[in-house]
Write an enzyme that holds these catalytic residues in place. Structure first.
Site, mmCIF file in Angstrom:
data_model
loop_
_atom_site.group_PDB
_atom_site.id
_atom_site.type_symbol
_atom_site.label_atom_id
_atom_site.label_comp_id
_atom_site.label_asym_id
_atom_site.label_seq_id
_atom_site.Cartn_x
_atom_site.Cartn_y
_atom_site.Cartn_z
ATOM 1 N N ASN A 8 0.809 -38.602 -56.016
ATOM 2 C CA ASN A 8 1.291 -37.975 -54.894
ATOM 3 C C ASN A 8 2.408 -37.136 -55.037
ATOM 4 O OD1 ASN A 8 2.307 -37.802 -52.155
ATOM 5 N ND2 ASN A 8 2.646 -39.763 -51.747
ATOM 6 N N LYS A 10 4.388 -35.743 -53.026
ATOM 7 C CA LYS A 10 5.172 -35.700 -51.652
ATOM 8 C C LYS A 10 5.403 -34.140 -51.263
ATOM 9 C CE LYS A 10 6.114 -40.446 -52.884
ATOM 10 N NZ LYS A 10 7.213 -41.579 -52.563
ATOM 11 N N HIS A 88 1.053 -43.573 -44.966
ATOM 12 C CA HIS A 88 2.088 -43.665 -45.917
ATOM 13 C C HIS A 88 3.568 -44.217 -45.130
ATOM 14 C CE1 HIS A 88 4.916 -43.041 -49.255
ATOM 15 N NE2 HIS A 88 3.871 -42.974 -50.085
ATOM 16 N N GLU A 90 6.498 -43.365 -45.601
ATOM 17 C CA GLU A 90 7.252 -42.097 -45.394
ATOM 18 C C GLU A 90 7.040 -41.347 -44.043
ATOM 19 O OE1 GLU A 90 7.121 -40.570 -49.165
ATOM 20 O OE2 GLU A 90 8.421 -42.297 -50.219
ATOM 21 N N GLU A 155 1.749 -50.376 -51.341
ATOM 22 C CA GLU A 155 2.900 -50.157 -51.756
ATOM 23 C C GLU A 155 4.240 -50.609 -51.074
ATOM 24 O OE1 GLU A 155 2.604 -45.602 -53.331
ATOM 25 O OE2 GLU A 155 2.499 -45.463 -50.877
ATOM 26 N N GLY A 161 10.086 -45.384 -55.089
ATOM 27 C CA GLY A 161 11.147 -44.590 -55.432
ATOM 28 C C GLY A 161 12.441 -45.233 -56.066
ATOM 29 N N SER A 193 7.100 -47.094 -57.656
ATOM 30 C CA SER A 193 7.615 -46.987 -58.889
ATOM 31 C C SER A 193 6.867 -47.340 -60.182
ATOM 32 C CB SER A 193 9.035 -48.142 -58.892
ATOM 33 O OG SER A 193 9.850 -47.739 -58.181
ATOM 34 N N GLY A 215 7.044 -40.546 -58.145
ATOM 35 C CA GLY A 215 7.856 -39.657 -58.853
ATOM 36 C C GLY A 215 7.507 -39.308 -60.268
HETATM 37 P P1 13P Z 1 7.104 -43.754 -56.584
HETATM 38 O O1 13P Z 1 6.080 -43.748 -57.693
HETATM 39 O O2 13P Z 1 8.053 -42.532 -56.599
HETATM 40 O O3 13P Z 1 7.885 -44.892 -56.297
HETATM 41 O O4 13P Z 1 6.305 -43.406 -55.096
HETATM 42 C C1 13P Z 1 5.351 -44.118 -54.737
HETATM 43 C C2 13P Z 1 4.578 -43.401 -53.447
HETATM 44 O O5 13P Z 1 5.029 -43.377 -52.603
HETATM 45 C C3 13P Z 1 3.214 -42.916 -53.798
HETATM 46 O O6 13P Z 1 2.608 -42.738 -52.421
#
Ligand code: 13P
Length: 230
Positions: A8, A10, A88, A90, A155, A161, A193, A215
């Site tokens: 992802n 983002k 998601h 976010e 998640e 993150g 993470s 990330g």
């Molecule tokens: P991270 O791997 O950066 O923690 O993000 C996870 C995520 O939101 C994948 O959709």
């Protein structure tokens, strides 16, 4: 069945960055996993290739019309997306998405035969109150227990993150809770993470069907390692 490993991106990357990423990933990748790239939508149609599958990061809950700024399921399909993330954390947080409009998005994607990847996960206060499974079940209320062919990505919000991941037992507990909610067998992924130091442990010690990586996926070598270890 091969495991799914989703990158992802983002809101990161550019045409040049992604082109280099794809080249470096192919050089490095030795896995036989199903690799899926959730790219920012303007780049989707540039990066369809025979090995990489594409995913949208979100979709409109409407099919077409006067909805400035939104993208329909049909448009995603047109650009080569076979998968799409919905729900998601976010998007729930910054776009004020509710379970009701996530369900509408789910149905829009179904109409275009795009595989939904429904993201769910608890915030820290819920984890600390030991109410994670109740919270996850509430987030799953939008789907019938007879729903087939779903991918749910677990998640935990506090793990996204932050470099923190749940205990293995807690991931398995969440996975069991999610699977137990449905009458048919469904796929469950873990995200939050994930990196090349924890991917093997999480994959080997739980029965997840794959990983959703944020990330760490931006580094193609690191992502290839994660795909290998998953
Ligand atoms: P991270 O791997 O950066 O923690 O993000 C996870 C995520 O939101 C994948 O959709």
């Amino acid at each position: 069945m091969s495991k799914l490993v989703i990158a992802n991106f983002k809101m990161n990357g550019s045409k040049e960055f992604i082109a280099n990423w794809v080249k470096d990933f192919h050089e490095e990748n030795e896995s036989n996993k199903t690799i899926i790239l959730a790219l920012p939508s303007p780049y989707l149609s540039n990066f369809k290739d025979s090995y990489l599958n594409l995913a949208g990061q979100n979709v409109s809950n409407q099919s077409s019309g006067a909805f400035t700024s939104q993208l329909s399921a049909q448009m995603l399909k047109d650009c080569g997306a076979e998968y799409c993330l919905i729900g998601h954390s976010e998007a729930r947080q910054y776009l004020m998405e509710t379970n009701e409009n996530i369900k509408q998005k789910f149905d829009q994607l179904a109409q275009e035969s795009i595989q939904q990847v429904l993201c769910i996960g608890e915030p820290l206060v819920i984890k600390e109150a030991s109410k994670t499974t109740d919270y996850l079940l509430e987030q799953l209320e939008l789907l019938s227990s007879d729903q087939e062919n779903i991918i749910v990505a677990y998640e935990p919000i506090w793990a996204i993150g932050t470099g923190l991941t749940p205990e293995i037992e807690d991931i398995q507990l969440a996975v069991d809770c999610i699977r137990g909610r449905f009458n048919k067998s469904i796929k469950v992924l873990y995200g939050g993470s994930v990196n090349s130091s924890n991917a093997a442990n999480i994959s080997a010690k739980t029965d997840i069907d794959g990983l959703l990586v944020g990330g760490a996926s931006l580094n193609p070598k690191e992502f290839a390692k994660i795909a290998q270890l998953c």
